[in-house]
Design a protein around this motif. Structure first.
Motif, PDB file in Angstrom:
ATOM      1  N   ILE A  76       0.891  -1.261   0.101  1.00  0.00           N
ATOM      2  CA  ILE A  76       0.102   0.123  -0.027  1.00  0.00           C
ATOM      3  C   ILE A  76       0.855   1.164   0.224  1.00  0.00           C
ATOM      4  O   ILE A  76       0.734   2.144  -0.649  1.00  0.00           O
ATOM      5  CB  ILE A  76      -0.854  -0.046   1.271  1.00  0.00           C
ATOM      6  CG1 ILE A  76      -1.840  -1.306   1.059  1.00  0.00           C
ATOM      7  CG2 ILE A  76      -1.721   1.218   1.403  1.00  0.00           C
ATOM      8  CD1 ILE A  76      -2.800  -1.203  -0.030  1.00  0.00           C
ATOM      9  N   THR A  77       2.006   1.209   0.623  1.00  0.00           N
ATOM     10  CA  THR A  77       2.813   2.564   0.845  1.00  0.00           C
ATOM     11  C   THR A  77       3.398   2.753  -0.527  1.00  0.00           C
ATOM     12  O   THR A  77       3.526   3.802  -0.999  1.00  0.00           O
ATOM     13  CB  THR A  77       3.727   2.062   1.901  1.00  0.00           C
ATOM     14  OG1 THR A  77       3.325   1.986   3.187  1.00  0.00           O
ATOM     15  CG2 THR A  77       4.752   3.432   1.949  1.00  0.00           C
ATOM     16  N   THR A  78       3.969   1.527  -1.362  1.00  0.00           N
ATOM     17  CA  THR A  78       4.609   1.732  -2.272  1.00  0.00           C
ATOM     18  C   THR A  78       3.657   2.185  -3.516  1.00  0.00           C
ATOM     19  O   THR A  78       3.985   3.137  -4.454  1.00  0.00           O
ATOM     20  CB  THR A  78       5.288   0.659  -2.948  1.00  0.00           C
ATOM     21  OG1 THR A  78       4.469  -0.504  -3.049  1.00  0.00           O
ATOM     22  CG2 THR A  78       6.405   0.081  -1.922  1.00  0.00           C
ATOM     23  N   ARG A  79       2.370   1.899  -3.502  1.00  0.00           N
ATOM     24  CA  ARG A  79       1.410   2.308  -4.366  1.00  0.00           C
ATOM     25  C   ARG A  79       1.238   3.746  -4.122  1.00  0.00           C
ATOM     26  O   ARG A  79       0.901   4.383  -5.070  1.00  0.00           O
ATOM     27  CB  ARG A  79       0.152   1.477  -4.364  1.00  0.00           C
ATOM     28  CG  ARG A  79       0.198  -0.018  -4.512  1.00  0.00           C
ATOM     29  CD  ARG A  79       0.209   0.196  -6.046  1.00  0.00           C
ATOM     30  NE  ARG A  79      -1.183   0.587  -6.527  1.00  0.00           N
ATOM     31  CZ  ARG A  79      -1.815   0.407  -7.639  1.00  0.00           C
ATOM     32  NH1 ARG A  79      -1.577  -0.666  -8.338  1.00  0.00           N
ATOM     33  NH2 ARG A  79      -3.153   0.895  -8.033  1.00  0.00           N
ATOM     34  N   ALA A  80       0.994   4.201  -2.929  1.00  0.00           N
ATOM     35  CA  ALA A  80       0.673   5.505  -2.591  1.00  0.00           C
ATOM     36  C   ALA A  80       2.045   6.661  -3.055  1.00  0.00           C
ATOM     37  O   ALA A  80       1.645   7.363  -3.703  1.00  0.00           O
ATOM     38  CB  ALA A  80       0.534   5.773  -1.056  1.00  0.00           C
ATOM     39  N   ARG A  84       1.725   9.343  -6.130  1.00  0.00           N
ATOM     40  CA  ARG A  84       2.136  10.847  -5.794  1.00  0.00           C
ATOM     41  C   ARG A  84       3.354  11.172  -6.309  1.00  0.00           C
ATOM     42  O   ARG A  84       3.382  12.366  -6.774  1.00  0.00           O
ATOM     43  CB  ARG A  84       2.120  10.784  -4.132  1.00  0.00           C
ATOM     44  CG  ARG A  84       2.534  12.472  -3.885  1.00  0.00           C
ATOM     45  CD  ARG A  84       2.951  12.357  -2.466  1.00  0.00           C
ATOM     46  NE  ARG A  84       1.408  12.555  -1.853  1.00  0.00           N
ATOM     47  CZ  ARG A  84       1.273  12.842  -0.594  1.00  0.00           C
ATOM     48  NH1 ARG A  84       2.093  12.549   0.263  1.00  0.00           N
ATOM     49  NH2 ARG A  84       0.069  12.955  -0.258  1.00  0.00           N
ATOM     50  N   GLY A  85       4.348  10.362  -6.683  1.00  0.00           N
ATOM     51  CA  GLY A  85       5.568  10.896  -7.377  1.00  0.00           C
ATOM     52  C   GLY A  85       5.500  10.621  -8.642  1.00  0.00           C
ATOM     53  O   GLY A  85       6.389  11.214  -9.327  1.00  0.00           O
ATOM     54  N   GLY A  86       4.449  10.369  -9.288  1.00  0.00           N
ATOM     55  CA  GLY A  86       4.297  10.102 -10.698  1.00  0.00           C
ATOM     56  C   GLY A  86       4.856   9.006 -11.669  1.00  0.00           C
ATOM     57  O   GLY A  86       5.387   9.096 -12.551  1.00  0.00           O
ATOM     58  N   GLY A  87       5.089   7.841 -10.765  1.00  0.00           N
ATOM     59  CA  GLY A  87       5.680   6.639 -11.557  1.00  0.00           C
ATOM     60  C   GLY A  87       7.154   6.494 -11.143  1.00  0.00           C
ATOM     61  O   GLY A  87       7.916   6.875 -10.274  1.00  0.00           O
ATOM     62  N   THR A  88       7.807   5.927 -12.156  1.00  0.00           N
ATOM     63  CA  THR A  88       8.943   5.407 -11.983  1.00  0.00           C
ATOM     64  C   THR A  88      10.213   6.527 -12.563  1.00  0.00           C
ATOM     65  O   THR A  88       9.469   7.613 -12.816  1.00  0.00           O
ATOM     66  CB  THR A  88       9.504   4.251 -13.011  1.00  0.00           C
ATOM     67  OG1 THR A  88       9.202   4.758 -14.179  1.00  0.00           O
ATOM     68  CG2 THR A  88       8.440   3.104 -12.644  1.00  0.00           C
ATOM     69  N   ARG A  89      11.113   6.580 -12.144  1.00  0.00           N
ATOM     70  CA  ARG A  89      12.239   7.230 -12.464  1.00  0.00           C
ATOM     71  C   ARG A  89      12.272   7.911 -13.965  1.00  0.00           C
ATOM     72  O   ARG A  89      12.218   9.216 -14.261  1.00  0.00           O
ATOM     73  CB  ARG A  89      13.274   6.975 -12.113  1.00  0.00           C
ATOM     74  CG  ARG A  89      14.756   8.156 -11.994  1.00  0.00           C
ATOM     75  CD  ARG A  89      15.952   7.474 -11.545  1.00  0.00           C
ATOM     76  NE  ARG A  89      16.036   7.681 -10.252  1.00  0.00           N
ATOM     77  CZ  ARG A  89      16.946   7.419  -9.407  1.00  0.00           C
ATOM     78  NH1 ARG A  89      18.001   6.666  -9.935  1.00  0.00           N
ATOM     79  NH2 ARG A  89      16.777   7.338  -7.957  1.00  0.00           N
TER      80      ARG A  89
END
Length: 154
Positions: A76-80, A84-89
């Motif tokens: 759940i934390t990684t999904r949030a 919020r961050g806009g996906g992968t690097r």
């Protein structure tokens, strides 16, 4: 062994309550109570109660449930964070490059559809352009459309 005894007692008490309810001529409610009271003894006879008691009183089982909870929280934390961050690097870098290369539209001094007819004009003045356009024929309709398209750069 204690759980089986408790379930048997609960079933016996439920069947007694069902008998009293049936004596009062509430047969539908008595049947429903009898059905509920047979569930605990059915669970004992199928072995479900023994399985649950084996799970409930083993520390290794509780440790397993705890680890499953921690794994769920991590997912759940990684999904949030991803949302919020806009996906992968790579996705964030591509979005940043696209934002830098994007052309900035100049600020418009007036709305793109024009000012329109002011509300302060009398009704007669608002109707004149409509009458003139209708009188001039269909040729002006196309010129109006061409003017609108030129205004928008098409």
């Amino acid at each position: 062994m204690l759980a089986e005894t408790i379930c048997s007692a609960a079933s016996a008490a439920g069947l007694g309550i069902a008998a009293v309810t049936a004596y009062r001529k509430r047969f539908l409610a008595a049947t429903r109570i009898a059905a509920y009271s047979l569930v605990p003894i059915g669970l004992v006879l199928t072995g479900v109660v023994q399985w649950v008691t084996d799970i409930a009183f083993k520390p290794s089982v509780w440790l397993g449930f705890g680890l499953l909870g921690v794994a769920w929280l991590l997912f759940i934390t990684t999904r949030a964070v991803e949302r919020r961050g806009g996906g992968t690097r790579k996705e964030r870098r591509a979005a940043a490059r696209a934002a830098q290369n994007e052309a900035v539209a100049p600020a418009a001094s007036a709305p793109s559809l024009g000012a329109g007819i002011p509300a302060a004009q009398p009704q007669q003045q608002r109707e004149k352009p409509k009458k003139q356009a209708a009188a001039s024929g269909s040729g002006d309709d196309f010129s109006d459309i061409e003017a609108i398209l030129k205004k928008h750069g098409i």
